[in-house]
Design a protein around this motif. Structure first.
Motif, PDB file in Angstrom:
ATOM      1  N   UNK A 128       0.838  -1.201   0.000  1.00 15.28           N
ATOM      2  CA  UNK A 128       0.000   0.000   0.000  1.00 15.28           C
ATOM      3  C   UNK A 128       0.879   1.260   0.000  1.00 15.28           C
ATOM      4  N   UNK A 129       1.824   1.256  -0.933  1.00 16.12           N
ATOM      5  CA  UNK A 129       2.822   2.321  -0.985  1.00 16.12           C
ATOM      6  C   UNK A 129       2.542   3.366  -2.057  1.00 16.12           C
ATOM      7  N   UNK A 130       1.369   3.316  -2.705  1.00 17.92           N
ATOM      8  CA  UNK A 130       1.128   4.200  -3.848  1.00 17.92           C
ATOM      9  C   UNK A 130      -0.360   4.503  -3.969  1.00 17.92           C
ATOM     10  N   UNK A 131      -0.670   5.710  -4.427  1.00 16.82           N
ATOM     11  CA  UNK A 131      -2.043   6.088  -4.778  1.00 16.82           C
ATOM     12  C   UNK A 131      -2.246   6.078  -6.283  1.00 16.82           C
ATOM     13  N   UNK A 132      -1.252   6.633  -6.998  1.00 19.93           N
ATOM     14  CA  UNK A 132      -1.321   6.731  -8.458  1.00 19.93           C
ATOM     15  C   UNK A 132      -0.038   6.122  -9.025  1.00 19.93           C
ATOM     16  N   UNK A 133      -0.182   5.068  -9.808  1.00 20.97           N
ATOM     17  CA  UNK A 133       0.968   4.448 -10.446  1.00 20.97           C
ATOM     18  C   UNK A 133       1.401   5.270 -11.653  1.00 20.97           C
ATOM     19  N   UNK A 134       2.711   5.463 -11.814  1.00 24.16           N
ATOM     20  CA  UNK A 134       3.190   6.101 -13.039  1.00 24.16           C
ATOM     21  C   UNK A 134       4.365   5.339 -13.644  1.00 24.16           C
ATOM     22  N   UNK A 135       4.159   4.072 -13.986  1.00 30.92           N
ATOM     23  CA  UNK A 135       5.213   3.324 -14.680  1.00 30.92           C
ATOM     24  C   UNK A 135       5.476   3.933 -16.053  1.00 30.92           C
ATOM     25  N   UNK A 136       6.670   3.668 -16.577  1.00 29.25           N
ATOM     26  CA  UNK A 136       7.044   4.133 -17.910  1.00 29.25           C
ATOM     27  C   UNK A 136       6.999   2.956 -18.868  1.00 29.25           C
ATOM     28  N   UNK A 137       6.177   3.057 -19.887  1.00 29.24           N
ATOM     29  CA  UNK A 137       5.984   1.947 -20.824  1.00 29.24           C
ATOM     30  C   UNK A 137       7.262   1.618 -21.585  1.00 29.24           C
ATOM     31  N   UNK A 138       8.197   2.568 -21.654  1.00 36.83           N
ATOM     32  CA  UNK A 138       9.477   2.355 -22.323  1.00 36.83           C
ATOM     33  C   UNK A 138      10.505   1.684 -21.415  1.00 36.83           C
ATOM     34  N   UNK A 139      10.113   1.355 -20.203  1.00 36.43           N
ATOM     35  CA  UNK A 139      11.038   0.800 -19.223  1.00 36.43           C
ATOM     36  C   UNK A 139      10.452  -0.376 -18.441  1.00 36.43           C
ATOM     37  N   UNK A 140       9.133  -0.366 -18.273  1.00 34.65           N
ATOM     38  CA  UNK A 140       8.493  -1.336 -17.381  1.00 34.65           C
ATOM     39  C   UNK A 140       8.364  -2.722 -18.002  1.00 34.65           C
TER      40      UNK A 140
END
Length: 391
Positions: free
Chosen positions: A267-279
């Protein structure tokens, strides 16, 4: 249909000469990947510019050895061969290469069935996709000028640093005072009908200091605070989230469903912002989004890259229920010439992509003039006493 070869192009100067709102960003190179098949269908993708770029190029050639002769439409299978074939989980350069190649496979699949990629991912979920851009400026006045330009482009949100770029050389109380002044002046000028996301760029080591930043900016209603502390300590991020009132966004430095899954479990995040060029590419980001949706979390992809990455993200956003907003850069004139059908916002939103695959292409005749062996390295920073600082 079989893969015949894969090419990787490192482009210098396509992004122009303007640095990002974090001075450490510098002027990155652009890394594009193109996968060819034996029936003249090819696909394009973009790798994250990790710095140094040369490592990503070598990973592309390594993965190419595994994929030649394979059916490009077996995306899940080929992803596993690349990832598991490395034995030790790939780091940032390896995942950047894998992500870009995976994008090319989706482009090929879409073209092979004459369908936009988003149609292959569940179809159109929304009518348009909201975007935001970065806005820089060390002084509040400079920041206001940048925001005004964003508004004139039709944008309804921006992202900036709550701190001036010289915060490392300031006494901490002075840095907090600068953050207070920036937010106060911006809200007085533009009100609260314009969203402002904040990003400390994981440059603060101590959670207690980041909590002070959050308490300082809280009255000014930021959309979220991104990477408030270093991303290596998920438990510290979870502890911080419990104390935040402003939504906490993180994920740009995480790879795959396994790392992001740990953030969800803690429960460490509210909004995920992964990078599609890296994830890990499109399919991996869709899996992450589904896991997040099941835990009532939203997705706002990290995307400071070029037009190819932006278009890939647009397909993701149109087909993903818990998507919120997409980071993007306004394309340079050079990028508009390199990428045919470059995506741009209108009144702050992207429209539904048209055409098979990603619906874009590369102008190879124009692109070749920007291919370079001058690889980009990140700028380093040091504290007043000579200590290497977090970037």
């Amino acid at each position: 249909m079989k893969i015949t070869h894969i090419e990787c192009y490192v482009l210098k100067g396509a992004r122009g000469t303007v640095k990002g709102f974090h001075s450490s960003t510098g002027v990155r190179n652009t890394i594009l990947v193109k996968t060819f098949t034996d029936n003249d269908i090819y696909g394009i993708g973009e790798a994250f510019c990790v710095g140094p770029d040369s490592a990503t190029l070598h990973w592309v050639k390594y993965f190419e050895e595994q994929l030649i002769g394979q059916d490009p439409r077996r995306i899940e299978y080929l992803w596993a061969r690349m990832y598991q074939g490395a034995r030790i989980p790939p780091g940032s350069s390896g995942m950047a290469a894998l992500s870009a190649i995976e994008m090319t496979l989706w482009d090929i699949l879409g073209k092979s069935v004459n369908s936009p990629v988003y149609e292959l991912l569940g179809g159109q979920f929304r009518d348009r996709v909201r975007g935001y851009d970065g806005a820089g400026g060390d002084s509040p006045e400079q920041l206001c000028e940048a925001i005004q330009k964003a508004i004139e482009r039709g944008l309804t949100a921006i992202k900036t640093s709550p701190l001036p770029s010289n915060f490392r050389s300031l006494l901490w109380n002075d840095a907090l005072a600068a953050a207070e002044e920036r937010m106060k002046i911006v809200r007085e000028k533009f009100g609260y009908s314009f969203d402002i996301a904040l990003d400390t760029h994981a440059a603060i080591f101590e959670p207690s200091k980041t909590l002070e930043i959050e308490e300082t900016v809280r009255p000014y209603k930021p959309l979220f605070i991104e990477d408030p502390i270093r991303m290596e300590n998920y438990q510290a991020m979870a502890d911080l989230r419990k104390k935040f009132h402003v939504p906490l966004a993180t994920g740009e430095c995480t790879f795959t469903k396994w790392q992001t899954g740990q953030l969800i479990s803690l429960k460490a995040v509210d909004i995920f912002n992964p990078d599609i060029c890296l994830v890990g590419g499109m399919l991996e980001l869709k899996k992450i989004a589904a896991n997040a949706e099941g835990n009532d979390l939203s997705i706002a992809p990290h995307n400071p890259m070029g037009p190819v990455a932006t278009m890939v993200n647009i397909h993701f956003a149109f087909s993903t229920p818990n998507f919120v907003i997409l980071e993007h850069r306004g394309p340079t004139d050079i990028e508009k010439n390199i990428v045919i059908n470059t995506p741009e916002t209108k009144e702050g939103y992207f429209s539904l992509p048209q055409g098979a695959g990603w619906g874009i292409d590369l102008n190879m005749e124009f692109l070749k003039d920007y291919i370079s062996n001058d690889y980009w390295h990140r700028e380093e920073y040091f504290l007043e006493d000579g200590t290497p600082a977090h970037i």
